[in-house]
Design an enzyme around this catalytic site. Structure first.
Site: not given
Ligand code: NAD
Ligand code: UDP
Length: 316
Positions: A91, A145, A32-33, A73, A175
């Site tokens: 990207k 998106y 994860d970033n 994800l 969700t």
């Protein structure tokens, strides 16, 4: 024990997925970033020797040996966050998918793509079945998106056909649950935080637009059943709660459950805001024996308790 890579594992859904995969005895690498995710979401996993966190941006290739599964994800999911740097969002969806699919080719891992009901855009077919191709504006403010996720689905299918990669595609409908970012602008977190703080509940437009809200535990169960299902069942499969509510109904439910005195106010509707959204889930029922168990009132109770605790120690 499987060796599993979860991209976006420090985010809302990813942190629940990592916790469940660890609970089931697997080794989990969380990539994860931290753009929208946080170390706090995975703090309870950091001491586990089978869990590791790598601060990495998936638009850059990542190398790793001996993987069994990849859950892709990583991608900002709320309109505020994905529109903040639209080019980066595309990207992440497109180059990120290529990098993770290349890793699946190299390791032979099975790979799952977290796609979205947004691939249906502002749907003219209702409810949305997986066979519906959608109604997406290719040049609007949500397109980075929606089109990014559509392109990622295409990439997954092409890597499957051309490179024989074992793939799974889920289309997640709205969700909610603990670990949602309190400031990400999504409707459930916004309304609950506003109600708990006694601030006005902000409905965009008339509030007659609809969404179908799924509690996080139901989604995680669906994801795991799908990953364990026959390799020939690749999806796309809708995972969502088919009970549909107007945004006004949601606001009233939140006010009632919190006992809040917040007034309901109306603000302009964002561009391209879909008017309706409801999953057709017969495919998931038939192939996975899955359907949501937690209905809105119960799920809202859990997230209200979560944000009550959260607000005691955080300023939002
Ligand atoms: P989130 O924003 O909480 O989590 C996304 C995670 O991805 C964050 O931890 C973020 O830091 C990370 N990330 C973003 N860009 C990255 C990059 N370039 N490299 C590495 N990490 C990156 O959102 P979420 O609600 O947990 O969504 C997770 C996935 O599920 C997303 O792919 C989203 O599109 C999809 N999805 C979510 C919903 C929903 O209702 N929550 C609905 C449909 C689809
Ligand atoms: N929404 C709203 N008030 C808010 C946040 C969102 O009325 O404070 C509306 C939004 O315009 C949309 C719906 O709630 O019609 C769901 O928004 P969200 O961003 O949660 O999800 P998405 O639009 O991506 O389905």
């Amino acid at each position: 024990m499987k060796k599993i890579l979860v991209t976006g594992g420090a985010g809302f859904i990813g942190s629940h997925l990592c916790a469940r995969l660890i609970k089931e005895g697997n080794e989990v690498i969380c990539l994860d970033n931290l753009f929208t995710g946080s170390m706090e979401n995975i703090a309870c996993l950091m001491d586990n020797p089978r869990f590791s966190f790598v601060n990495h941006d998936i638009t850059i290739p990542y190398d790793c040996e001996g993987l069994d599964e990849i859950y892709n994800l990583a991608c900002p999911a709320s309109p505020i966050h994905y529109q903040y740097d639209a080019i980066k969002t595309i990207k992440t969806s497109v180059q990120g998918a290529i990098n993770m699919l290349d890793l699946a080719v190299k390791t032979g891992a099975k790979i799952l793509q977290a796609s979205t009901s947004e691939v249906y855009g502002d749907p003219v077919v209702h409810p949305q079945h997986e066979s519906y191709w959608g109604n997406v504006n290719p040049i609007g403010i949500r397109s980075c998106y929606d089109e990014g996720k559509r392109c990622a689905e295409t990439l997954f299918m092409d890597f499957h056909r051309q490179e024989k990669v074992k793939i799974k595609i889920i289309r997640i409908f709205n969700t909610y649950g603990p670990n949602m970012h309190p400031n990400d602008g999504r409707v459930v977190s916004n309304f609950v935080v506003q109600a708990l703080q006694g601030k006005p509940i902000t409905i965009y437009g008339t509030g007659n637009q609809t969404r179908s809200f799924q509690y996080i535990d139901d989604l995680i169960e669906g994801i795991l059943r799908f990953m364990q299902a026959d390799d020939n069942f690749i999806g796309p499969v809708n995972l969502g709660n088919p009970k549909e509510f107007t945004i006004l109904e949601l606001a009233r439910e939140v006010v009632e459950l919190t006992g809040s005195e917040s007034p309901i106010i109306f603000k302009p509707l964002p561009h391209d805001d879909p008017k309706q959204r409801k999953p057709e889930i017969s495919l998931a029922k038939q192939e996975l024996g899955w359907e949501p168990r937690i209905q809105l009132k119960e799920g809202l109770g859990y997230i209200i308790e979560y944000f009550k605790e959260y607000l005691k120690s955080h300023t939002v």
